[in-house]
Design a protein around this motif. Sequence first.
Motif, PDB file in Angstrom:
ATOM      1  N   LEU A  23       0.833 -12.175  -5.235  1.00 25.00           N
ATOM      2  CA  LEU A  23       1.798 -11.331  -4.531  1.00 25.00           C
ATOM      3  C   LEU A  23       2.913 -10.881  -5.463  1.00 25.00           C
ATOM      4  N   ALA A  24       3.389 -11.790  -6.313  1.00 23.35           N
ATOM      5  CA  ALA A  24       4.428 -11.419  -7.273  1.00 23.35           C
ATOM      6  C   ALA A  24       3.911 -10.347  -8.234  1.00 23.35           C
ATOM      7  N   ALA A  25       2.665 -10.502  -8.677  1.00 24.16           N
ATOM      8  CA  ALA A  25       2.076  -9.504  -9.568  1.00 24.16           C
ATOM      9  C   ALA A  25       1.941  -8.157  -8.862  1.00 24.16           C
ATOM     10  N   LEU A  26       1.593  -8.191  -7.589  1.00 29.13           N
ATOM     11  CA  LEU A  26       1.479  -6.955  -6.804  1.00 29.13           C
ATOM     12  C   LEU A  26       2.820  -6.246  -6.723  1.00 29.13           C
ATOM     13  N   GLN A  27       3.891  -6.994  -6.461  1.00 30.98           N
ATOM     14  CA  GLN A  27       5.218  -6.373  -6.346  1.00 30.98           C
ATOM     15  C   GLN A  27       5.646  -5.727  -7.659  1.00 30.98           C
ATOM     16  N   VAL A  28       5.380  -6.390  -8.768  1.00 31.71           N
ATOM     17  CA  VAL A  28       5.718  -5.826 -10.077  1.00 31.71           C
ATOM     18  C   VAL A  28       4.911  -4.559 -10.321  1.00 31.71           C
ATOM     19  N   PHE A  29       3.627  -4.614 -10.010  1.00 33.21           N
ATOM     20  CA  PHE A  29       2.743  -3.464 -10.239  1.00 33.21           C
ATOM     21  C   PHE A  29       3.158  -2.269  -9.393  1.00 33.21           C
ATOM     22  N   VAL A  30       3.479  -2.527  -8.129  1.00 32.58           N
ATOM     23  CA  VAL A  30       3.858  -1.452  -7.212  1.00 32.58           C
ATOM     24  C   VAL A  30       5.117  -0.736  -7.693  1.00 32.58           C
ATOM     25  N   HIS A  31       6.066  -1.498  -8.229  1.00 29.38           N
ATOM     26  CA  HIS A  31       7.323  -0.888  -8.655  1.00 29.38           C
ATOM     27  C   HIS A  31       7.237  -0.247 -10.033  1.00 29.38           C
ATOM     28  N   ARG A  32       6.192  -0.558 -10.778  1.00 29.16           N
ATOM     29  CA  ARG A  32       6.048   0.059 -12.101  1.00 29.16           C
ATOM     30  C   ARG A  32       5.063   1.220 -12.110  1.00 29.16           C
ATOM     31  N   VAL A  33       4.128   1.222 -11.186  1.00 31.67           N
ATOM     32  CA  VAL A  33       3.117   2.275 -11.126  1.00 31.67           C
ATOM     33  C   VAL A  33       3.266   2.991  -9.795  1.00 31.67           C
ATOM     34  N   ARG A  34       3.651   4.250  -9.832  1.00 32.31           N
ATOM     35  CA  ARG A  34       3.908   5.003  -8.606  1.00 32.31           C
ATOM     36  C   ARG A  34       2.628   5.197  -7.817  1.00 32.31           C
ATOM     37  N   GLY A  35       2.796   5.313  -6.497  1.00 35.77           N
ATOM     38  CA  GLY A  35       1.652   5.550  -5.634  1.00 35.77           C
ATOM     39  C   GLY A  35       1.396   4.382  -4.692  1.00 35.77           C
ATOM     40  N   VAL A  36       0.371   4.533  -3.879  1.00 31.56           N
ATOM     41  CA  VAL A  36      -0.039   3.477  -2.937  1.00 31.56           C
ATOM     42  C   VAL A  36      -1.147   2.659  -3.579  1.00 31.56           C
ATOM     43  N   HIS A  37      -1.052   1.346  -3.447  1.00 36.90           N
ATOM     44  CA  HIS A  37      -2.005   0.470  -4.126  1.00 36.90           C
ATOM     45  C   HIS A  37      -2.597  -0.553  -3.160  1.00 36.90           C
ATOM     46  N   ALA A  38      -3.794  -0.985  -3.479  1.00 40.64           N
ATOM     47  CA  ALA A  38      -4.467  -2.005  -2.683  1.00 40.64           C
ATOM     48  C   ALA A  38      -3.846  -3.369  -2.974  1.00 40.64           C
ATOM     49  N   GLY A  39      -3.518  -4.112  -1.919  1.00 43.54           N
ATOM     50  CA  GLY A  39      -2.884  -5.407  -2.110  1.00 43.54           C
ATOM     51  C   GLY A  39      -3.855  -6.563  -2.225  1.00 43.54           C
ATOM     52  N   LEU A  40      -5.002  -6.477  -1.538  1.00 41.21           N
ATOM     53  CA  LEU A  40      -5.919  -7.613  -1.510  1.00 41.21           C
ATOM     54  C   LEU A  40      -6.481  -8.007  -2.874  1.00 41.21           C
ATOM     55  N   PRO A  41      -6.783  -7.065  -3.768  1.00 41.84           N
ATOM     56  CA  PRO A  41      -7.249  -7.518  -5.078  1.00 41.84           C
ATOM     57  C   PRO A  41      -6.263  -8.454  -5.776  1.00 41.84           C
ATOM     58  N   PHE A  42      -4.974  -8.255  -5.540  1.00 42.58           N
ATOM     59  CA  PHE A  42      -3.964  -9.109  -6.160  1.00 42.58           C
ATOM     60  C   PHE A  42      -3.853 -10.455  -5.444  1.00 42.58           C
ATOM     61  N   VAL A  43      -3.584 -10.416  -4.134  1.00 42.17           N
ATOM     62  CA  VAL A  43      -3.325 -11.675  -3.421  1.00 42.17           C
ATOM     63  C   VAL A  43      -4.605 -12.488  -3.247  1.00 42.17           C
ATOM     64  N   ASN A  44      -5.714 -11.824  -2.932  1.00 34.26           N
ATOM     65  CA  ASN A  44      -6.981 -12.551  -2.823  1.00 34.26           C
ATOM     66  C   ASN A  44      -7.424 -13.077  -4.183  1.00 34.26           C
ATOM     67  N   GLY A  45      -7.216 -12.248  -5.215  1.00 34.94           N
ATOM     68  CA  GLY A  45      -7.574 -12.700  -6.555  1.00 34.94           C
ATOM     69  C   GLY A  45      -6.799 -13.939  -6.961  1.00 34.94           C
ATOM     70  N   GLY A  46      -5.497 -13.956  -6.653  1.00 38.64           N
ATOM     71  CA  GLY A  46      -4.695 -15.133  -6.975  1.00 38.64           C
ATOM     72  C   GLY A  46      -5.149 -16.366  -6.214  1.00 38.64           C
ATOM     73  N   ALA A  47      -5.444 -16.181  -4.907  1.00 38.71           N
ATOM     74  CA  ALA A  47      -5.914 -17.315  -4.107  1.00 38.71           C
ATOM     75  C   ALA A  47      -7.252 -17.841  -4.625  1.00 38.71           C
ATOM     76  N   LEU A  48      -8.131 -16.932  -5.018  1.00 37.05           N
ATOM     77  CA  LEU A  48      -9.444 -17.347  -5.528  1.00 37.05           C
ATOM     78  C   LEU A  48      -9.329 -18.075  -6.858  1.00 37.05           C
ATOM     79  N   VAL A  49      -8.445 -17.594  -7.725  1.00 34.93           N
ATOM     80  CA  VAL A  49      -8.238 -18.284  -9.003  1.00 34.93           C
ATOM     81  C   VAL A  49      -7.699 -19.689  -8.759  1.00 34.93           C
ATOM     82  N   GLY A  50      -6.752 -19.815  -7.825  1.00 36.96           N
ATOM     83  CA  GLY A  50      -6.240 -21.144  -7.500  1.00 36.96           C
ATOM     84  C   GLY A  50      -7.309 -22.058  -6.943  1.00 36.96           C
ATOM     85  N   TRP A  51      -8.167 -21.515  -6.068  1.00 42.40           N
ATOM     86  CA  TRP A  51      -9.251 -22.319  -5.483  1.00 42.40           C
ATOM     87  C   TRP A  51     -10.267 -22.727  -6.548  1.00 42.40           C
ATOM     88  N   LEU A  52     -10.629 -21.799  -7.433  1.00 40.74           N
ATOM     89  CA  LEU A  52     -11.580 -22.124  -8.505  1.00 40.74           C
ATOM     90  C   LEU A  52     -11.001 -23.171  -9.457  1.00 40.74           C
TER      91      LEU A  52
END
Length: 286
Positions: free
Chosen positions: A252-281
Amino acid sequence: MRGRSDAGRLTAAVRDPRVRGAVGVGALFLAVQLLALAAAPRLAGSGVSYGSGGDALVPLVLGLAVGTVLSLAVVRYGASRRLVRGVMLASLGAAQWFTVSAFVGPVAGAVAAAVGTLLAWRLPRPAVRNAVAVVGVAGGAALFGASLDPAYAAGALVLAAGYDAYAVYSSGHMLDMADASAELRVPSMFVVPTDERYDDANATVTGGGTPAATLLGAGDALFPAMLTASVGVAAPGTLAAAAPLLGSLVGLAALQVFVHRVRGVHAGLPFVNGGALVGWLALLIA
């Protein structure tokens, strides 16, 4: 002098609407995770679930499909807003019931869910919608977390992240769904106003293009919380669930940084789901 300089930077950061919005969204995101984590074992213990293994994947996919169809029906085909809003609020009421009933029983849970749904209907303000959304999203995450084994929950996160990326960057229909949410004024996303000129009818910008609010879709909180709850049910009495929870917060923190640095609408699940999956793995490997 250095202390004053550090204090000045801290004050400036606190006043920055982007920081306030990120912190607010992060607090709501964390609340969903913790509430789902607390409710899921109670639901599993009382037999409230969709079965075991991967049985819950079918209702999960169907529920998401129905929500997508209803949202697009409003924006693209002019479907009755009152009817669609009523269906969505009823679904939200059921999700709230799963959360509240896990702690106070089915009857009191039904009363509380009805009150929450009524407030969301009559007082669709950001604070009310956020509170109702936290309870409702946590209920959905707890239910599916109590039903799915962690491996199946992880598979659902992978598929959902891929679909989210496709819906935002390829087909674009996720943007239509966001527009439908704004029109219907249902708690299907978290809205943290960051400007006193915030207009509920236009939650994205104020004069001059300044962000008026930080937004996060309900699904962006649902899926990582689902994995966190699933791990919590599978490994009760341990800190195992902290792994996907912390991973999703990093995402989620990475998503917030990305959203504020790259203009436009972005998908959130690749960031938050990716982080959760990395933690689980990481938990599995450790």
